[in-house]
Scaffold this active site. Structure first.
Site: not given
Ligand code: MEV
Length: 425
Positions: A85, A265
């Site tokens: 990612e 996540k």
């Molecule tokens: C993206 O992989 C992770 C985020 O969505 C985490 C969050 O929103 O805290 C940016």
């Protein structure tokens, strides 16, 4: 053309690839080329990977990257991360640098006890079962002596075996709840072997065993990590406002499961990447972490933030069952290198490093979300993916990267810019 197959595992690798190619690939030639491009030319290395699992036909690459400048308990770490990612490694690196200038991360392991269970059914008298268990318990543990010998030499082994009555949840259901210390190994095979040995004693005495297996829920194998600084140390125009908003964002994740899942996540972005890079089991850790996040009955944030006497404190508490010996850790050449980059940590140290990677990731995400928004940084990193998708050449990539500096990146804006370069208007 047949989409099912018999005896596939007995096919040679070439036969497996031919079967795939003739049944699924739009272009047989192209499909075979891609599979073979990802096979390692070093036959011994490829064989090592072939033998990790069954039916290997190629390798699936994930970028392997480095996030430098982490300061943890006063020691400098360079953290390897395996992840596909965009922006995860950049975010980790930014956080590492930010906090290394403010005293770094502190971390400590709370406990390292793991769990396995023998699940069984018993319809007889409860008191008889309790008496039988008390009688047989020393034998249960002694019966595992040959399995636990090496582990005991390293300070680990079986901590305790407890009989648990679960009949309120399920008729006739009991379990042996076994706790373990497994030193620097994650210990899955060790735990499962001990459990199966324990179960055999019960079976011998005609108790019906349903299954014996470790639990990936390890709330007693837990680590805590923290960063803190006086609010005025935030390099923002309104440090108090920034800190307050940050705390609110974490409180929202604690109060609202829809947000908590995304919040956690993001934490797992950092955690999984280090776990994968060190040859550990990220599915086990993810399952345990998410269960822990809901241990009070509602799914909540794994991190906490507060402002206290002008000081900002941001922390994580998370169960992590990890190893630095055994499993793939020494077998996968890149996992071995990752551990060298981490200065050959003990499992306890690795738990601290991994928790810090999660906290750092969460810090970067919340900081971006409560200030610029997430897309600016994310799309900047994603620009390269968009350019590759649109098959831009090197020259086009350079021109477009330059022209998007400081601007918002979107797929359509990049496509339009590329179209302009290609057509001249
Ligand atoms: C993206 O992989 C992770 C985020 O969505 C985490 C969050 O929103 O805290 C940016």
């Amino acid at each position: 053309m047949s989409k099912t197959v018999k005896g596939f595992s007995k096919f040679s690798k070439e036969e497996k690839i031919n079967w795939l190619a003739s049944n699924f690939f739009r272009s047989e030639k192209e499909g075979k080329k891609v599979l073979s491009q990802y096979l390692n030319q070093d036959e011994e290395l490829q064989q090592l990977h072939d033998e990790f699992i069954e039916n290997t036909v190629s390798n699936f690459y994930v970028p392997y990257a480095i996030a430098p400048n982490f300061l943890i308990n006063g020691k400098a770490y360079t953290i390897p991360m395996a992840i596909e990612e965009s922006s995860v490694v950049a975010a980790a690196s930014l956080s590492a640098k930010f906090w290394s200038e403010r005293g770094g991360f502190s971390a400590r392991v709370i406990s390292m006890t793991k769990v396995g269970q023998v699940h069984f059914m018993y319809s007889g008298d409860k008191e008889d079962l309790i008496r039988y268990f008390e009688e047989v318990k020393p034998e249960l543990i002694r019966g595992t002596d040959d399995i636990t010998e090496n582990m005991r030499k390293r300070g680990g082994g079986i901590v305790d075996v407890v009989l648990r009555n679960k009949t309120e949840k399920l008729d006739n259901y009991y379990q042996l709840h076994v706790t373990f210390e497994t030193g620097d190994s994650m210990g899955a095979n060790f735990i499962n072997s001990c459990l199966e040995s324990i179960a055999r004693t019960f079976e011998r005495d005609d108790i019906e065993i349903v299954m014996s297996i470790l639990s990936n829920y390890v709330p007693e194998c837990r680590v805590y990590a923290e960063v803190s600084c006086p609010i005025e140390n935030f390099a923002s125009e309104r440090p108090e406002f920034f800190a307050q908003k940050f705390v609110q964002a974490v409180a929202i994740a604690d109060a609202e499961p829809y947000r908590a899942v995304t919040h956690n996540k993001g934490i797992m972005n950092g955690i999984d990447a280090v776990i994968l890079a060190t040859g550990n089991d990220f599915r086990a850790v993810a399952a345990g972490a998410h269960a822990y996040a809901s241990c009070n009955g509602t799914y909540k944030s794994l991190t906490q933030a507060r402002v206290e006497d002008g000081k900002f404190v941001f922390s994580i508490e998370i169960p992590l069952s990890l190893g630095t010996v055994g499993g793939l850790t020494k077998l996968h050449p890149l996992a071995r290198l990752s551990l060298e980059i981490l200065q050959n940590p003990t499992a306890e140290e690795l738990m601290q490093i991994v928790a810090v990677a999660g906290l750092a990731q969460n810090f970067a995400a919340i900081r971006a979300l409560t200030t610029t928004g997430i897309q600016q940084g994310h799309m900047k990193m994603h620009l390269k993916n968009i350019l590759n998708q649109l098959e831009a050449n090197l020259h086009e990539k350079e021109l477009i990267t330059k022209s998007f500096q400081g601007k918002t990146v979107s797929h359509s804006a990049v496509a339009e810019a590329l179209h302009k370069i290609r057509t001249g208007h």
